[in-house]
Design an enzyme around this catalytic site. Structure first.
Site, short mmCIF file in Angstrom:
data_model
loop_
_atom_site.label_atom_id
_atom_site.label_comp_id
_atom_site.label_asym_id
_atom_site.label_seq_id
_atom_site.Cartn_x
_atom_site.Cartn_y
_atom_site.Cartn_z
N ASP A 182 -1.58 53.70 35.10
CA ASP A 182 -2.74 52.62 35.56
C ASP A 182 -3.30 53.58 36.41
O ASP A 182 -3.85 53.96 37.21
CB ASP A 182 -2.15 52.08 36.97
CG ASP A 182 -2.68 50.71 37.07
OD1 ASP A 182 -4.49 50.94 36.68
OD2 ASP A 182 -2.27 49.63 38.15
N PHE A 183 -4.59 53.73 35.08
CA PHE A 183 -5.66 54.76 35.26
C PHE A 183 -6.94 53.48 37.58
O PHE A 183 -7.09 54.53 36.80
CB PHE A 183 -7.12 53.93 34.77
CG PHE A 183 -6.73 54.32 32.96
CD1 PHE A 183 -5.34 54.91 32.99
CD2 PHE A 183 -7.02 53.74 32.07
CE1 PHE A 183 -5.15 55.18 31.41
CE2 PHE A 183 -7.06 53.83 30.43
CZ PHE A 183 -5.98 54.92 30.60
N GLU A 190 -23.36 48.95 5.80
CA GLU A 190 -21.50 48.81 5.25
C GLU A 190 -21.27 47.83 5.62
O GLU A 190 -21.72 46.98 5.12
CB GLU A 190 -21.35 48.31 7.14
CG GLU A 190 -21.48 49.88 8.14
CD GLU A 190 -20.44 49.92 9.18
OE1 GLU A 190 -19.51 50.03 9.54
OE2 GLU A 190 -21.58 49.45 10.39
N ASP A 207 -25.07 47.79 18.90
CA ASP A 207 -24.12 49.50 18.21
C ASP A 207 -23.89 50.26 17.28
O ASP A 207 -23.29 51.12 17.00
CB ASP A 207 -22.79 48.01 17.26
CG ASP A 207 -21.80 48.68 16.74
OD1 ASP A 207 -21.27 49.34 17.36
OD2 ASP A 207 -21.04 48.33 15.71
N HIS A 247 -26.64 55.49 16.60
CA HIS A 247 -26.91 56.25 15.46
C HIS A 247 -28.35 56.49 14.35
O HIS A 247 -28.63 56.98 14.21
CB HIS A 247 -26.11 55.98 14.24
CG HIS A 247 -24.12 56.05 15.02
ND1 HIS A 247 -23.90 56.42 15.59
CD2 HIS A 247 -23.97 54.80 14.47
CE1 HIS A 247 -23.00 55.49 16.34
NE2 HIS A 247 -22.28 54.73 15.57
N LYS A 249 -21.11 50.35 0.98
CA LYS A 249 -21.41 51.95 2.22
C LYS A 249 -22.19 53.18 1.87
O LYS A 249 -22.10 53.38 0.87
CB LYS A 249 -19.59 51.84 2.90
CG LYS A 249 -19.75 52.93 3.84
CD LYS A 249 -18.78 53.43 4.76
CE LYS A 249 -18.79 54.15 5.60
NZ LYS A 249 -19.38 53.56 6.95
#
Ligand code: BG6
Length: 491
Positions: A92-93, A215, A234, A239, A344
């Site tokens: 359990d982190f 994409e 995102d 990127h 893509k």
């Protein structure tokens, strides 16, 4: 901090049963094993919250490797040899007590310790603090964290502060997997090993730059995450801006991590702010509706599984970035990225200015700009479009545009290009940070992206719709056409 290739490592992998670990990280480690790059004595501790034991997890990982590694590259003996190195630890982190088991596992402290947090970023601080409290790390431990580092500048500072409270910057390896792509690294070679381009790489010779990361896939079961992020967080914040930096940065003094990162930061700092008055002509956001992908009907974003029907999250962004410095003054960088586009495709196109004085057939003047096309994926390679004389007696001095073509797989007869994660894990093992993102890069990138998101919010305008399988909203074509240009596919 660069070590030789035989460094023995203990890799603690948090989130080991999650999608990223199973789809990318274990296959990458398997490939390193296959290539003989994992030193004798290197080990992996797979850590997750699921009740299981080591033999069960090894069996499960074997099946996943078989599924995710290409048939021609899968060798059961290699997989078993690799899995011998893997132990499983239930944790359990949030529970500091549990970390004692991690310390016990590390019975060979001479091994370099790498901690890989393939978990939601909200866990980074907790894991770092608990590892420290259990004396599971020291000032040599290398810590790998995934994007997204926050969802805006403020939240990224909180995460970076939490990590920074336990680790020094030279211990932190922030992943942007695009930096691990072979062809992205090639941008550095292309630009700084070829004097030919060095003298042409500025506003005197380049008219504009296009960066497309398209994409064909949709959201693929990630609606919950994606809807909070959207395409700008995102893809653009990390990127796309990294690609822009590699194209636009000044030559670094050497290949050290800080020399490269210093130059990238200068580019991010010089990005022109996109104020509300220029938003309409500089930024287009879109959201896909139902359409087709590879000839098959596909649902729209709002009809995907788990979708909130009222979402205004963008799945497409096109924008015009300008870099306010001597090298790039007056050279727009048109950036475009989206889900459910026709294919893509990641490519960068450098459009050169025409020769200063044109002496050929006026009807052919439109051909006069050289282009350098850098294909990041698929068909990794480069193509330089140049003008030659059309052959034949009857052609006079008619011009023809043709490519000087370099397709890596053909020219260099490479049978496989390593996946980005193989390269990145390998660089972490060597302790080399140059393919990882420094704190200030993350924060300058957020600063720029935040203002665009703020403007969207303030305007209250919904994203423009585009049918799945098309190149985004028509407004993105209008954006570039207004400047007398076109996206390369439309040219
Ligand atoms: C990830 C994004 O960082 O990059 C995904 O979160 C995206 O949404 C992916 O699909 C694209 O990566 P690649 O390597 O397939 O171009």
């Amino acid at each position: 901090m660069v070590n030789n290739i035989n460094t023995r490592c203990d890799l603690m992998l948090f989130g080991a049963l999650g999608d990223l670990a199973q789809r990318k990280l274990f296959p990458a480690l398997y490939q390193l094993e296959r290539a003989g790059l994992l030193a004798e004595g290197s080990r992996v501790l797979a850590i997750a919250r699921t009740e299981a034991d080591t033999p069960t997890v090894r069996k499960q990982l074997f099946d996943k490797l078989k599924h995710h590694v290409k048939d021609a590259e899968f060798d059961a003996d290699v997989a078993n040899r690799f899995l011998e190195r893997v132990d499983y630890q239930l944790l359990d982190f949030n529970d500091p007590e549990g970390y004692v088991a991690l310390k016990d596992w590390r019975d060979t402290p001479a091994n370099e310790l790498i901690v890989y947090m393939a978990t939601p970023p909200s866990m980074y601080g907790v894991i770092a603090r608990n590892l420290k409290a259990a004396s599971c790390c020291n000032e040599k431990t290398r810590v790998v964290v995934e994007k997204p580092i926050g969802h805006d500048l403020e939240s990224s500072k909180v995460i970076n502060d939490e990590l920074g409270a336990v680790y020094n910057e030279n211990q932190l390896f922030r992943i942007d997997h695009y930096l691990g792509k072979e062809t992205v690294q090639n941008l550095i070679a292309l630009r700084f090993a070829n004097n030919l381009f060095a003298s042409q790489w500025d506003q005197n010779h380049i008219s504009h730059v296009e960066i497309t990361v398209a994409e064909s896939v949709g959201i693929e079961g990630r609606w919950g995450y994606f809807d909070q992020a959207g395409q700008i967080r995102d893809m653009v914040q990390n990127h796309l801006l990294q690609l822009l930096c590699l194209i636009a940065m000044d030559p670094p003094a050497d290949l050290s991590a800080d020399s490269i990162r210093d130059e990238k930061v200068k580019v991010l700092k010089a990005l022109r702010q996109i104020t509300p008055d220029i938003m309409e002509s500089y930024v287009v956001r879109g959201q896909y509706t139902a359409g087709t992908s590879d000839g098959t009907p596909v649902p729209g974003y709002l009809e995907e599984e788990g979708a909130n029907k009222g979402s205004d999250t963008e799945t497409f962004v096109a924008l015009k970035a300008e870099i306010e410095n001597w090298r790039w003054s007056g050279v727009p960088f048109y950036i475009r990225t989206g889900k459910r586009l026709p294919e893509k495709l990641s490519q960068i196109i450098i459009h050169f200015k025409p020769a200063p004085h044109y002496i050929f057939d006026p009807d052919q003047k439109h051909l006069a700009n050289n282009k350098l096309i850098i294909r990041l994926q698929p068909d990794e390679g480069m193509s330089l479009k140049i003008l030659t004389k059309d052959q034949g007696l009857d052609k006079g001095m008619r011009l023809r545009q043709g490519p000087l073509e370099l397709t890596f797989s053909e020219t260099f007869e490479t049978d496989r290009i390593p996946d980005a994660y193989e390269r990145l894990l390998w660089e972490v093992m060597k302790g080399n940070q140059y393919l990882f993102v420094r704190r200030d890069e993350v924060e300058y990138a957020w600063r720029w992206v935040d203002q665009v998101i703020r403007n969207w919010k303030d305007s209250g305008e919904p994203p423009k719709r585009y049918a799945a399988g098309t190149w985004g909203p028509v407004a993105s074509i209008a954006m570039i056409t207004r400047d007398g240009r076109s996206w390369y596919e439309d040219a």
